[in-house]
Design an enzyme around this catalytic site. Sequence first.
Site, mmCIF file in Angstrom:
data_model
loop_
_atom_site.group_PDB
_atom_site.id
_atom_site.type_symbol
_atom_site.label_atom_id
_atom_site.label_comp_id
_atom_site.label_asym_id
_atom_site.label_seq_id
_atom_site.Cartn_x
_atom_site.Cartn_y
_atom_site.Cartn_z
ATOM 1 N N ASP A 121 0.842 -1.198 0.000
ATOM 2 C CA ASP A 121 0.000 0.000 0.000
ATOM 3 C C ASP A 121 0.871 1.239 0.000
ATOM 4 O O ASP A 121 1.997 1.202 0.450
ATOM 5 C CB ASP A 121 -0.791 0.070 1.316
ATOM 6 N N LYS A 142 -4.017 2.378 -2.617
ATOM 7 C CA LYS A 142 -5.256 3.106 -2.870
ATOM 8 C C LYS A 142 -5.121 4.491 -2.285
ATOM 9 O O LYS A 142 -4.788 4.638 -1.125
ATOM 10 C CB LYS A 142 -6.429 2.389 -2.189
ATOM 11 N N MET A 253 -8.331 8.813 8.927
ATOM 12 C CA MET A 253 -9.086 9.103 7.699
ATOM 13 C C MET A 253 -10.121 10.198 7.971
ATOM 14 O O MET A 253 -11.234 10.154 7.459
ATOM 15 C CB MET A 253 -9.807 7.838 7.185
HETATM 16 N N1 SAH Z 1 -3.845 0.381 9.401
HETATM 17 C C1 SAH Z 1 -3.426 1.764 9.502
HETATM 18 C C2 SAH Z 1 -4.563 2.724 9.235
HETATM 19 C C3 SAH Z 1 -5.137 2.637 7.859
HETATM 20 S S1 SAH Z 1 -6.358 3.854 7.564
HETATM 21 C C4 SAH Z 1 -2.770 2.020 10.845
HETATM 22 O O1 SAH Z 1 -2.877 1.163 11.760
HETATM 23 O O2 SAH Z 1 -2.112 3.037 10.983
HETATM 24 C C5 SAH Z 1 -5.402 5.131 6.820
HETATM 25 C C6 SAH Z 1 -5.278 6.309 7.747
HETATM 26 O O3 SAH Z 1 -4.232 6.116 8.675
HETATM 27 C C7 SAH Z 1 -4.909 7.602 7.065
HETATM 28 O O4 SAH Z 1 -6.024 8.219 6.472
HETATM 29 C C8 SAH Z 1 -4.418 8.415 8.241
HETATM 30 O O5 SAH Z 1 -5.483 8.846 9.041
HETATM 31 C C9 SAH Z 1 -3.682 7.366 9.036
HETATM 32 N N2 SAH Z 1 -2.235 7.348 8.740
HETATM 33 C C10 SAH Z 1 -1.509 6.286 8.388
HETATM 34 N N3 SAH Z 1 -0.198 6.609 8.265
HETATM 35 C C11 SAH Z 1 -0.109 7.915 8.567
HETATM 36 C C12 SAH Z 1 0.978 8.847 8.630
HETATM 37 N N4 SAH Z 1 2.226 8.470 8.379
HETATM 38 N N5 SAH Z 1 0.711 10.116 8.981
HETATM 39 C C13 SAH Z 1 -0.551 10.510 9.250
HETATM 40 N N6 SAH Z 1 -1.605 9.680 9.196
HETATM 41 C C14 SAH Z 1 -1.398 8.398 8.860
#
Ligand code: SAH
Length: 342
Positions: A121, A142, A253
């Site tokens: 991803d 995505k 998100m």
């Molecule tokens: N499985 C992931 C979340 C997936 S949903 C986890 O545990 O982190 C995707 C969301 O994660 C993004 O829209 C944002 O809100 C957050 N996100 C993931 N990586 C990020 C980053 N490096 N900086 C800021 N937000 C992040």
Amino acid sequence: MQLDIDLTGRDVLVTGTDTAARQAVRRFQAAGAVVHRLASPQAADAALPARPFLVAAVDDGQPGWEPLLAGYRAAGVPVAAEPAAGTPGHVTLVGGGPGSTDLLTVAAVKALRDADVVFYDRLAPYQELPSLTSAVLVDVGKKPGHHKVGQSDIEKLMVESAVAGNNVVRLKGGDPYVFGRGGEEVAACVAASLEVQVVSGVTSAISVPAAAGIPVTHRNVSHMFTVVSGHAPLTDKEHHHLAGLGGTIVVLMGIGTLHHLAAGLRRAGMRADMPMAVVERGYRPGQRTTIANLGTIAAAAAGCSNPAVLVIGEVVRVAEANRGHAEAAADLDRLAASLLGS
Ligand code: SAH
């Protein structure tokens, strides 16, 4: 030990069964070497280069390699031992953390090293993948609004690849089970009778606030945190429950629904001066923190974009206070330096 030798155009003989040697073959090919193969000690014939630059001897468990390798050594050809590739045909869902390879787990690094194919991803630390694995890399990322490969297609690709005998890694941002659809991907593997493992990752829900100095819990400030998806707007009932908890609210998100959430929490009775932070691009170039409060965030965060984590709660002040201390300490240092210098 890691040696960087230019192998471009060099003859490298890789010994070992096709299954055991597949990762070594890919790695040497990727390095530009001309790879020659010998799958069994009995198959040695004249087609092999008499003096390869290097022999990569894969430990495939077959007896009878030693005289052959000893012959090369005697001729002054370096012989490097290579581990055999792991048993093929299984899937590992790997949490890649918030985007920095420093926050990959040891298990994640190991799974990537053993992979034949990696489906990744955009939120995973994908730019560094070529240095972590010799696997074939497939981008199924995505972006919000741009569904590059649909979820069912991702599952189909993973399953097909593993059924074809590959060690498949599905690398996801953060933790696979936090808004990551990891459960669905595991179910797809189980339905295809594939062996599947999950390697937990560092979730952005905790680590991205931390990157901005915000602890999601803090003694005497907040003794709970709720992680919410802002992908779809919350209902008023949900706003009321959240506001009533009195703990930290972390939203992933959440940029698209930020106004709706702030207004909903206000209607549910949350104070307008409740501190709120938007942390964009945690652990990446351009990381940025916007701090405001529930009443002012809509305007303050107008220029914010995904990926971002929202934090609502008094813990945001802890970061502010710590930053204040750090800045005050830096000011004192500067003052001391200037006094000493004068
Ligand atoms: N499985 C992931 C979340 C997936 S949903 C986890 O545990 O982190 C995707 C969301 O994660 C993004 O829209 C944002 O809100 C957050 N996100 C993931 N990586 C990020 C980053 N490096 N900086 C800021 N937000 C992040």
